[in-house]
Enzyme design. Sequence first.
Site, PDB file in Angstrom:
ATOM      1  N   ARG A  78      -4.671  21.306   8.232  1.00  0.00           N
ATOM      2  CA  ARG A  78      -4.220  19.959   8.589  1.00  0.00           C
ATOM      3  C   ARG A  78      -2.699  19.931   8.704  1.00  0.00           C
ATOM      4  O   ARG A  78      -1.999  20.766   8.132  1.00  0.00           O
ATOM      5  CB  ARG A  78      -4.621  18.933   7.507  1.00  0.00           C
ATOM      6  N   ASN A  97     -10.700  11.126  -2.167  1.00  0.00           N
ATOM      7  CA  ASN A  97     -11.328  11.905  -1.097  1.00  0.00           C
ATOM      8  C   ASN A  97     -10.372  12.929  -0.547  1.00  0.00           C
ATOM      9  O   ASN A  97     -10.764  14.000  -0.104  1.00  0.00           O
ATOM     10  CB  ASN A  97     -11.673  10.961   0.070  1.00  0.00           C
ATOM     11  N   LYS A 122      -9.382   1.936  15.113  1.00  0.00           N
ATOM     12  CA  LYS A 122      -7.986   2.199  15.486  1.00  0.00           C
ATOM     13  C   LYS A 122      -7.839   2.281  17.006  1.00  0.00           C
ATOM     14  O   LYS A 122      -6.903   1.738  17.579  1.00  0.00           O
ATOM     15  CB  LYS A 122      -7.500   3.502  14.839  1.00  0.00           C
ATOM     16  N   GLY A 179       0.814  -1.217   0.000  1.00  0.00           N
ATOM     17  CA  GLY A 179       0.000   0.000   0.000  1.00  0.00           C
ATOM     18  C   GLY A 179       0.845   1.263   0.000  1.00  0.00           C
ATOM     19  O   GLY A 179       2.077   1.209  -0.101  1.00  0.00           O
ATOM     20  N   TYR A 180       0.159   2.375   0.138  1.00  0.00           N
ATOM     21  CA  TYR A 180       0.832   3.684   0.015  1.00  0.00           C
ATOM     22  C   TYR A 180       1.950   3.853   1.058  1.00  0.00           C
ATOM     23  O   TYR A 180       3.130   4.010   0.714  1.00  0.00           O
ATOM     24  CB  TYR A 180      -0.236   4.772   0.152  1.00  0.00           C
ATOM     25  N   TYR A 190     -14.176   3.892  11.538  1.00  0.00           N
ATOM     26  CA  TYR A 190     -12.741   3.781  11.235  1.00  0.00           C
ATOM     27  C   TYR A 190     -11.908   4.205  12.451  1.00  0.00           C
ATOM     28  O   TYR A 190     -11.008   3.497  12.906  1.00  0.00           O
ATOM     29  CB  TYR A 190     -12.388   4.648  10.016  1.00  0.00           C
ATOM     30  N   SER A 222      -4.004   6.463  13.884  1.00  0.00           N
ATOM     31  CA  SER A 222      -4.380   7.660  13.141  1.00  0.00           C
ATOM     32  C   SER A 222      -4.756   8.775  14.101  1.00  0.00           C
ATOM     33  O   SER A 222      -5.271   8.513  15.206  1.00  0.00           O
ATOM     34  CB  SER A 222      -5.590   7.301  12.275  1.00  0.00           C
ATOM     35  N   ALA A 223      -4.567  10.011  13.657  1.00  0.00           N
ATOM     36  CA  ALA A 223      -4.995  11.162  14.457  1.00  0.00           C
ATOM     37  C   ALA A 223      -6.506  11.168  14.661  1.00  0.00           C
ATOM     38  O   ALA A 223      -7.003  11.859  15.566  1.00  0.00           O
ATOM     39  CB  ALA A 223      -4.556  12.449  13.768  1.00  0.00           C
ATOM     40  N   PHE A 264       0.433  -2.459   8.706  1.00  0.00           N
ATOM     41  CA  PHE A 264      -0.269  -1.418   7.956  1.00  0.00           C
ATOM     42  C   PHE A 264      -1.629  -1.896   7.448  1.00  0.00           C
ATOM     43  O   PHE A 264      -2.481  -1.067   7.121  1.00  0.00           O
ATOM     44  CB  PHE A 264       0.529  -1.026   6.695  1.00  0.00           C
ATOM     45  N   LYS A 309      -9.170   2.185   5.163  1.00  0.00           N
ATOM     46  CA  LYS A 309      -8.845   3.514   5.711  1.00  0.00           C
ATOM     47  C   LYS A 309      -9.795   4.656   5.332  1.00  0.00           C
ATOM     48  O   LYS A 309      -9.501   5.802   5.651  1.00  0.00           O
ATOM     49  CB  LYS A 309      -7.431   3.883   5.279  1.00  0.00           C
ATOM     50  N   ASN A 364      -3.184  -8.661   0.774  1.00  0.00           N
ATOM     51  CA  ASN A 364      -4.177  -9.324  -0.084  1.00  0.00           C
ATOM     52  C   ASN A 364      -4.488  -8.470  -1.315  1.00  0.00           C
ATOM     53  O   ASN A 364      -5.360  -8.822  -2.095  1.00  0.00           O
ATOM     54  CB  ASN A 364      -5.457  -9.652   0.699  1.00  0.00           C
TER      55      ASN A 364
END
Length: 346
Positions: free
Chosen positions: A232, A199, A154, A12-13, A150, A126-127, A82, A86, A34
């Site tokens: 942000r 998004n 977390k 992933g990223y 989500y 995550s924040a 990870f 998300k 996966n």
Amino acid sequence: MSTSILVTGGAGYIGSHTVLELLSAGYEVTVVDNFCNSHPEALNRIEHLSGRSLRRIEADVRDTSALVNALRISNASAVIHFAGLKAVGESVLQPQRYYDNNVVGSLRLLEAMAQCEVKTLVFSSSATVYGSPLSLPYREDHPLAPTSPYGHSKSMVEQVMRDTVASDAACRFATLRYFNPVGAHSSGLIGEDPQGVPNNLLPFVAQVAIGKREHLNIWGADYDTPDGTGVRDYIHVVDLALAHLRALDALAIPPSKTGKGQYLALNIGTGKGYSVLEVLAAFREASGMPIPSRIQARRPGDIASYYADPAKAKTHLGWVATRSLVEMCADTWRWQKGNPDGYQQR
Ligand code: NAD
Ligand code: UDP
């Protein structure tokens, strides 16, 4: 013999950038993914860039026996986790899918780690665990009050990690609360490859710049922020990747003789907030593209402003973010220009 690390979601990223840094630093890496939100081509490019090979295992993290097998054949001494879903908005529509993937997946991973006596874990949090800010910058002792499935997924995993450490003094766990990861590797060969309409701000801006979308919608210009647009804490993905290597270093130091395991929860951000208009200006500067935009109504559920206090990460990991907003935009643009369709070959 070099240290072996198991990386879930490594295609992933954020995972791909971290795997590249791990290989470059001499670690052996096994990726379990996966590919539900990534492309195996990312792993080919990592091998090309690092000049090293990695082990890839196509499996779901909810499959305990596949994880046990991956831990055994890799002889991993630590896991970076990870793998997960998300998208905040999607989690509101499909909560059970999010809890299953993110919470059950993490429980299965912990079960497999316990079976194989692997005691070191770095987890992607995550924040969003903080929810609406009672005070800014967010410090790690800010109350956890997520506002989406989500975010809850977390904070639930964080709770499981805390309780596991309390029950087993050999455990050394770190949870890294990421702020807004953006940018790409400076080679332009790996980057963020969103499926469908992005998004997030930077991928959307990049698609406007390349001509895939007509204009950026600015979601609200009437916030109580210096220019009215949302603020942000954007962090370059390579800075973020490096925080994982520093976390592995910190967890490798033998814990004190308190008889307690080690649990670190750390903000990973720059500490500086930028508005949508500031990001837009930086992207125009970095790309030389005009990037039309239109001010629209606020996006439901958005918070006006949030950013990290990253002091604890500096103290515990010796880590600070060093890459600027213009570098974040320039690297995003290089990736977007070179890979207009992401990892899909035209
Ligand atoms: P991503 O979707 O690019 O990467 C996640 C990877 O995990 C993908 O390769 C996907 O195929 C894999 N995966 C998902 N579910 C899986 C499963 N059940 N089994 C095996 N593999 C699975 O996302 P990312 O941006 O790289 O995020 C990585 C982690 O960081 C996630 O846990 C995410 O929640 C967290 N995070 C991301 C951000 C962000 O803005 N990108 C911010 C805070 C936290
Ligand atoms: N944003 C925007 N237009 C977009 C996407 C995002 O104006 O197309 C704004 C959004 O309202 C927020 C900021 O950009 O103020 C960052 O949004 P993103 O979705 O990237 O991160 P998050 O809000 O999840 O922290």
